[in-house]
Design a protein around this motif. Structure first.
Motif, PDB file in Angstrom:
ATOM      1  N   ARG A   1     -16.182   5.952   0.214  1.00 30.73           N
ATOM      2  CA  ARG A   1     -14.960   5.202  -0.061  1.00 30.73           C
ATOM      3  C   ARG A   1     -13.706   5.825   0.519  1.00 30.73           C
ATOM      4  O   ARG A   1     -12.695   5.149   0.703  1.00 30.73           O
TER       5      ARG A   1
ATOM      6  N   GLU B   1      -6.931  -0.036   9.314  1.00 27.47           N
ATOM      7  CA  GLU B   1      -8.296  -0.572   9.349  1.00 27.47           C
ATOM      8  C   GLU B   1      -8.917  -0.472  10.735  1.00 27.47           C
ATOM      9  O   GLU B   1     -10.134  -0.524  10.882  1.00 27.47           O
TER      10      GLU B   1
ATOM     11  N   ARG C   1       0.827  -1.202   0.000  1.00 23.13           N
ATOM     12  CA  ARG C   1       0.000   0.000   0.000  1.00 23.13           C
ATOM     13  C   ARG C   1       0.867   1.260   0.000  1.00 23.13           C
ATOM     14  O   ARG C   1       1.827   1.353   0.751  1.00 23.13           O
TER      15      ARG C   1
ATOM     16  N   TYR D   1     -11.547  -1.001  -1.864  1.00 25.88           N
ATOM     17  CA  TYR D   1     -11.566  -0.906  -0.411  1.00 25.88           C
ATOM     18  C   TYR D   1     -11.297   0.543  -0.027  1.00 25.88           C
ATOM     19  O   TYR D   1     -10.821   1.339  -0.838  1.00 25.88           O
ATOM     20  N   SER D   2     -11.626   0.910   1.216  1.00 31.39           N
ATOM     21  CA  SER D   2     -11.630   2.310   1.593  1.00 31.39           C
ATOM     22  C   SER D   2     -10.229   2.912   1.596  1.00 31.39           C
ATOM     23  O   SER D   2      -9.232   2.236   1.834  1.00 31.39           O
TER      24      SER D   2
ATOM     25  N   TYR E   1      -3.107   4.466  -1.544  1.00 32.95           N
ATOM     26  CA  TYR E   1      -3.947   4.053  -0.423  1.00 32.95           C
ATOM     27  C   TYR E   1      -4.344   5.215   0.481  1.00 32.95           C
ATOM     28  O   TYR E   1      -5.460   5.264   1.008  1.00 32.95           O
TER      29      TYR E   1
ATOM     30  N   ARG F   1     -11.530   2.195  10.869  1.00 35.02           N
ATOM     31  CA  ARG F   1     -12.424   2.128   9.715  1.00 35.02           C
ATOM     32  C   ARG F   1     -13.793   2.757   9.953  1.00 35.02           C
ATOM     33  O   ARG F   1     -14.510   3.066   8.997  1.00 35.02           O
TER      34      ARG F   1
END
Length: 244
Positions: A171, A224, A2, A129-130, A80, A227
């Motif tokens: 997102r 994460e 990432r 993915y976020s 990312y 999140r």
């Protein structure tokens, strides 16, 4: 691996965040106007985990094209996260500053964040993915500051953080870290002694705040584990500012 973009990466909080992110397994794209600081990063980190860009975010054509160039010129297929930490300070009274100095501070500390953030979100809003944006502001954004330009731009970053949390959902998460008095940063010695003593008197945790302590919070907001957080401003202040 990432990839994380960090502006103002060559010293202070930005450097600590760069080191923390590389140690956590990220690839860091480090941007700064400080050539020597970037060279020191290059010597201390493995080349396959770090990419540096010598940039001047006071220039509109730079901050308006920087993110797009990472994709279109430097061939990054996905990013990312973005850590907005670019800073500028002349250490003068607002009454003594030239128009060009005022414009430089507005550009580096607020306008560049707006463009970098929207370009990042535009490119990554359809990601599988976020993604995460972390803005670095200051407790002076809430409390005010004798440095009118600094306090105003820090308050602006807080407003931008909350607005973009709505603009970029679902997102891209957008949060901010709001430090108080941080040792070993370029701005620390420019804070008036009276203001520094005020922070010291109010804090309820004695350990001085170091750039690495702020980087730990940045790393959390990139992960994460955070999140469910967006539009939040996290104070790193040793418990001082709620007591002022």
């Amino acid at each position: 691996m990432r990839k994380i973009v960090i502006t103002g990466a060559a010293s202070g909080i930005g450097k600590a965040a760069t080191l923390a992110c590389v140690n956590a397994g990220y690839y860091v794209i480090a941007a700064d106007i400080d050539r020597l600081g970037l060279q020191m990063l290059q010597r201390s980190l493995p080349p396959h985990r770090l990419e540096t860009h010598l940039v001047d975010f006071s220039q509109a054509h730079v901050y308006q094209s920087f993110i797009s160039n990472l994709y279109d010129v430097h061939n990054h297929r996905a990013l990312y996260a973005l850590v907005n930490n670019a800073w500028s300070s002349h250490g003068k009274s607002v009454c003594a500053d030239s128009d060009s100095a005022v414009e430089e501070i507005w550009a580096v500390k607020l306008k560049s964040l707006l463009y970098l953030s929207k370009d990042f979100a535009r490119r990554e809003s359809a990601a599988g993915y976020s993604r995460s944006i972390v803005n670095i502001t200051s407790v002076t954004g809430d409390l005010g500051s004798m440095d009118a330009r600094y306090g105003a731009t820090r308050a602006g970053v807080i407003g931008l953080t909350k607005a973009n949390a709505w603009n970029f959902a679902p997102r891209v998460r957008v949060n901010a870290v709001s430090p108080a008095l941080v040792r070993n940063t370029p701005i620390h010695d420019r804070i008036p002694g009276q203001r520094r003593r005020g922070y010291e008197r109010q804090k309820i945790i004695e350990e001085p705040i170091q750039p690495g302590g702020v980087a730990d919070v940045i790393l959390f907001l990139l992960s994460e584990q955070s999140r469910h957080l967006t539009g939040k401003v996290i104070a790193v202040d040793n418990g001082a500012c709620p007591r002022q």
